[in-house]
Design an enzyme around this catalytic site. Structure first.
Site, PDB file in Angstrom:
ATOM      1  N   SER A   1       2.422  -5.198   5.136  1.00  0.00           N
ATOM      2  CA  SER A   1       4.099  -5.533   4.965  1.00  0.00           C
ATOM      3  C   SER A   1       4.544  -6.147   5.883  1.00  0.00           C
ATOM      4  O   SER A   1       5.898  -6.317   5.972  1.00  0.00           O
ATOM      5  CB  SER A   1       3.756  -4.365   5.327  1.00  0.00           C
ATOM      6  OG  SER A   1       3.061  -3.866   6.863  1.00  0.00           O
TER       7      SER A   1
ATOM      8  N   HIS B   1       2.011  -1.338  -0.382  1.00  0.00           N
ATOM      9  CA  HIS B   1       3.137  -1.487  -0.984  1.00  0.00           C
ATOM     10  C   HIS B   1       3.457  -2.698  -2.159  1.00  0.00           C
ATOM     11  O   HIS B   1       3.343  -2.985  -2.729  1.00  0.00           O
ATOM     12  CB  HIS B   1       3.752  -2.995   0.185  1.00  0.00           C
ATOM     13  CG  HIS B   1       4.943  -2.681   1.358  1.00  0.00           C
ATOM     14  ND1 HIS B   1       5.422  -2.141   1.234  1.00  0.00           N
ATOM     15  CD2 HIS B   1       4.082  -1.884   2.714  1.00  0.00           C
ATOM     16  CE1 HIS B   1       6.213  -1.200   2.184  1.00  0.00           C
ATOM     17  NE2 HIS B   1       4.503  -1.902   2.908  1.00  0.00           N
TER      18      HIS B   1
ATOM     19  N   LYS C   1       7.578   4.868  -1.426  1.00  0.00           N
ATOM     20  CA  LYS C   1       8.004   3.204  -1.967  1.00  0.00           C
ATOM     21  C   LYS C   1       8.066   3.125  -2.984  1.00  0.00           C
ATOM     22  O   LYS C   1       8.894   3.490  -3.587  1.00  0.00           O
ATOM     23  CB  LYS C   1       6.456   2.016  -0.881  1.00  0.00           C
ATOM     24  CG  LYS C   1       6.000   2.672   0.707  1.00  0.00           C
ATOM     25  CD  LYS C   1       5.540   1.580   0.835  1.00  0.00           C
ATOM     26  CE  LYS C   1       5.071   1.362   2.504  1.00  0.00           C
ATOM     27  NZ  LYS C   1       5.573   2.547   3.696  1.00  0.00           N
TER      28      LYS C   1
HETATM   29  C1  LIG Z   1       0.607  -0.808   4.629  1.00  0.00           C
HETATM   30  C2  LIG Z   1       1.636   0.975   4.040  1.00  0.00           C
HETATM   31  N1  LIG Z   1       0.184   2.068   4.605  1.00  0.00           N
HETATM   32  C3  LIG Z   1       0.763   2.936   4.972  1.00  0.00           C
HETATM   33  C4  LIG Z   1       1.975   3.173   5.389  1.00  0.00           C
HETATM   34  C5  LIG Z   1       1.928   5.146   5.161  1.00  0.00           C
HETATM   35  O1  LIG Z   1       2.840   5.406   3.988  1.00  0.00           O
HETATM   36  P1  LIG Z   1       3.213   7.259   4.275  1.00  0.00           P
HETATM   37  O2  LIG Z   1       4.890   5.889   4.547  1.00  0.00           O
HETATM   38  O3  LIG Z   1       3.314   7.586   3.038  1.00  0.00           O
HETATM   39  O4  LIG Z   1       3.208   7.827   5.036  1.00  0.00           O
HETATM   40  C6  LIG Z   1       2.959   1.919   4.824  1.00  0.00           C
HETATM   41  C7  LIG Z   1       4.500   3.050   4.945  1.00  0.00           C
HETATM   42  O5  LIG Z   1       4.887   2.204   6.125  1.00  0.00           O
HETATM   43  C8  LIG Z   1       2.280   1.562   5.128  1.00  0.00           C
HETATM   44  O6  LIG Z   1       3.749   0.166   5.015  1.00  0.00           O
END
Ligand SMILES: Cc1ncc(COP(=O)(O)O)c(C=O)c1O
Length: 394
Positions: free
Chosen positions: A183, A211, A242
């Site tokens: 990310s 992502h 997302k």
């Molecule tokens: C790589 C990654 N995993 C998990 C999450 C968490 O997802 P959620 O917004 O559904 O809690 C995010 C969100 O920032 C993320 O970027």
């Protein structure tokens, strides 16, 4: 109640963050999260939302949510294991499994809850979790909740992963876990090679494709489709927060995985289930992915154009392969200043600084949106160029 004085740390610790300039300052969105939106009273081009496909505003999804409220109300009334398991939750899981070409799927309240609930269930005493050094914080916290040992391999380095696997041969179970798309940098995990190494060494694979879902592969089916290895990753975790434009996490895989996950994940068992409107909008999001390929096509068209133009101007965009394009300016102060100057010129893009990235890798992280038009991209690019020159970045 705590005595006066015992809560002084609240202020002193906050003041320390402010003094170091690492406190979060919240900007306020005063419109829907659209490609052009109102933030702190100013109309800006949105370049930092995860709403890659602009689905959070899709009329079919809004309609589905409203109809679900009429039919089912606004809340489910319970955790799913007691009285909060609605047919619309099950319909969403069936839809995810069909879309992902897996036997089954299980939704969690968020992607964070999926990682925090499932990782500790998959790896316990006598097991080892093998994690990429740049994995997301929700994976790191999930691993912290494990009784298993933790080993970290160098970012996307398959030689190092193999070394760790060999070193860990004596553990009962080995779980390799990685982000699908990283990310902060926008690069893609070498999932095809990870799967091969896992098969050769008898390890399990878990990808957090937060992502990648809705962005990579055919119809946005994620990293498995991107590498044509669908069905070979043991746990594919994703989120509706997302590209799908809603909220809520999920895991997809075998029926055995689904049964195991919902019986053993504490975040699932002990937390209220999705409001029906969220489940309905999420089903509609997958239908949009299946029936309207234009959003994905536009996202990638915009991404390629924007990235190439930034690179031509002389910006360092790192190793990005996806709609996450960092503009690396090195110093934290410069990244913060650049973000403020961009905002003044009507471009909303946030700085990412230490400790989220290395101290000398501060950046503006841009996230592309399929709803942005050519003239929006030109406006943003010209702001980047002018400010980049003023700050001596290019
Ligand atoms: C790589 C990654 N995993 C998990 C999450 C968490 O997802 P959620 O917004 O559904 O809690 C995010 C969100 O920032 C993320 O970027």
């Amino acid at each position: 109640m705590l005595m006066a004085g015992q809560t002084d740390f609240l202020k002193t610790e906050y003041d320390e963050l402010v003094a170091k300039s690492i406190n979060w300052k919240l900007r306020s969105l005063q419109s829907a999260s659209t490609p052009h939106c109102i933030v702190d009273g100013k109309e800006v081009i949105m370049l930092c939302s995860n709403n890659y496909l602009n689905l959070s505003n899709h009329p079919k999804m809004k309609r589905a949510a409203i109809e679900a409220i009429r039919k089912y109300g606004v809340g489910s009334g319970s955790v799913r294991a007691i009285a909060g398991n609605m047919e619309i939750h099950e319909r969403l899981e069936k839809k995810i499994a069909d879309y992902k070409h897996t036997q089954g799927a299980l939704i969690y309240q968020t992607g964070f809850a999926a990682n925090a609930g499932l990782i500790p269930a998959l790896a316990g005493q006598g097991d080892v979790v093998i994690s990429d050094e740049l994995n997301h914080g929700s994976i790191i916290d999930g691993v912290r909740l494990c009784k298993a040992e933790r080993k970290v391999y160098k970012h996307n380095d398959m030689g190092d992963l193999e070394r760790v696997l060999k070193e860990s041969a004596s553990f009962r179970r080995r779980l390799i876990i990685t982000d699908g798309v990283f990310s902060m940098d926008g690069d893609i995990a070498k999932m095809d090679e990870i799967v091969k190494l896992a098969e050769a060494n008898g390890a399990m694979t878990y990808v957090d494709d937060a992502h990648g879902e809705g962005v990579l592969g055919e119809q946005g089916r994620g990293i498995g489709s991107h590498y044509k290895i669908e069905g070979k990753i043991d746990v594919e975790m994703g989120t509706f927060s997302k590209a799908f434009g809603v909220v809520g996490g999920y895991v997809a895989g075998t029926n055995d995985l689904r049964n195991f996950a919902f019986n053993k994940s504490r975040t699932w068992l002990l937390s209220g289930s999705h409001p029906p409107a969220i489940a309905a909008a999420s089903i509609a999001a997958i239908e949009v992915m299946e029936n309207e390929p234009r959003h994905l096509k536009k996202l990638w068209g915009n991404t390629k154009y924007f990235k190439k133009r930034l690179q031509k101007m002389g910006f360092d965009t790192g190793v990005s392969q996806t709609p996450i394009t960092p503009v690396i300016v090195k110093e934290s102060e410069k990244a913060k200043r650049m973000s403020e100057m961009l905002f003044e010129e009507g471009v909303f893009a946030l700085p990412i600084v230490f400790p989220m990235v290395a101290a000398d890798k501060a950046r503006i992280r841009t996230m592309m949106n399929s709803g942005l038009k050519k003239e929006d991209l030109e406006k943003a690019l010209s702001a980047f160029e002018g400010i980049g020159k003023k700050l001596g970045v290019i």
